[in-house]
Design a protein around this motif. Sequence first.
Motif, PDB file in Angstrom:
ATOM      1  N   TRP A  82       0.839  -1.193   0.000  1.00  0.00           N
ATOM      2  CA  TRP A  82       0.000   0.000   0.000  1.00  0.00           C
ATOM      3  C   TRP A  82       0.875   1.243   0.000  1.00  0.00           C
ATOM      4  N   ASN A 141       0.104   5.774   0.239  1.00  0.00           N
ATOM      5  CA  ASN A 141      -0.937   6.800   0.305  1.00  0.00           C
ATOM      6  C   ASN A 141      -0.348   8.192   0.419  1.00  0.00           C
ATOM      7  N   ASP A 150      -5.188   6.403  -1.078  1.00  0.00           N
ATOM      8  CA  ASP A 150      -4.189   5.485  -1.602  1.00  0.00           C
ATOM      9  C   ASP A 150      -3.816   5.872  -3.025  1.00  0.00           C
ATOM     10  N   THR A 202      -3.821  -1.120  -2.760  1.00  0.00           N
ATOM     11  CA  THR A 202      -5.060  -0.761  -2.095  1.00  0.00           C
ATOM     12  C   THR A 202      -5.628   0.522  -2.679  1.00  0.00           C
ATOM     13  N   GLY A 247       0.936   1.190  -4.590  1.00  0.00           N
ATOM     14  CA  GLY A 247       0.474   0.028  -3.843  1.00  0.00           C
ATOM     15  C   GLY A 247      -0.726  -0.607  -4.525  1.00  0.00           C
TER      16      GLY A 247
END
Length: 283
Positions: free
Chosen positions: A57, A59, A76, A82, A80
Motif C-alpha cells: 500500500w 498513500n 491510496d 489498495t 500500492g
Amino acid sequence: MKNIFLASVLLVTVLTTAAWGDLSGRWSGNDGGIYYLRQTDGYVYWYGEAADAQPKWSNVFSGRLFGTRIKGNWADVPKGRTTGAGNLELVLENDGNDLRVVNKTGGFVATRWTRTNTEASVTQPLMQMKPTGKADCVRFDPAALCVRQVNGRWKIVDAEHWLLDFGPNQAAADQSLKVIRHYRMDRACFVGRPNPLFSYMLAKGGSPSGAIAGEDCVDFDPKTVAVSNIQGRWKIVSGRRWLFDFGPAQTEARQALSVIRRYRFSRSCFVGRPDADFSYLRR
C-alpha cells in the motif's frame, strides 16, 4: 470579522511552529509503514508506504494544522495495491515527536506515528548500529525498520543506521524483517565481538516467544544443553547433537551457554538455510 479570522489563523500557525518545530522529516507508523512528512506554514503533507521493496500500500495526505491537531484527507495511490480514501484527524504528542489518530474514516490502518529523524538528516550516510551500555547489545525500534538496497546490498535499516546486511538476497531481508516485527524484537546482542561467535535477539529485554508460519527451527531442551570439547573444538551440545561451534573459544562458548539458560531459549531458528542469512533464538 474576516481580518480577525485571518489573524487568528496566523497566530495559531506561529504558536504551533514555536511549540512543536517543523514536522518535516521521516516518521514510522505502527502499521509498519514509512511516512515522509512536509510542513509548510500551517499545512502538513505526507507520502506513506509499506516498508517493503514492493509496497502493498501507499498513500498521500493533505491536512491543516489547528494548534496541536491536524485535520485532512488521505487517499491510496497506485504504487500500492489498495484503493482506500477518507478523512483523518490527528493530535501531536510528546513534544511533537508522536502523532496519534483521533478520528478516521475509509479504513485507514495506522493509529500512531513516531518521528525517526528530521528533514536535515535524511541524506546522511547510513552507519552500522553500535552497542550502547554495559551489555553488548544494539537497541532499535522494530516499527522504524525497513528493507533498503544500499550500494547494491540489501539491508535492514532505520532512518540513519543499518542493522543487518543480506548482500544480494532481498528475499531473506524481507523475511527477516517480518520475523523481527512478528516477535517485536528490539535488541540484537552478541558474544565475542568485534567478530561475534554467537548472537541473539531480545524482545523488550526478554526472549521472543510464540511462532510464525513457515519457521525453520531446531528444538532443544535448555536444561540439558552443555559445553563440550569435541575433537579440539568447543561446542554447545544437546544430547548427542551439537548446536553451536565456537572453535578454540572456550570462554565465549560458556558465555553463550549462560545466555541460553538465562533466557530459557529452546529453539534455534534460521532464515535461508543451509547458509542462513539470519538466525535467532526463541522460547
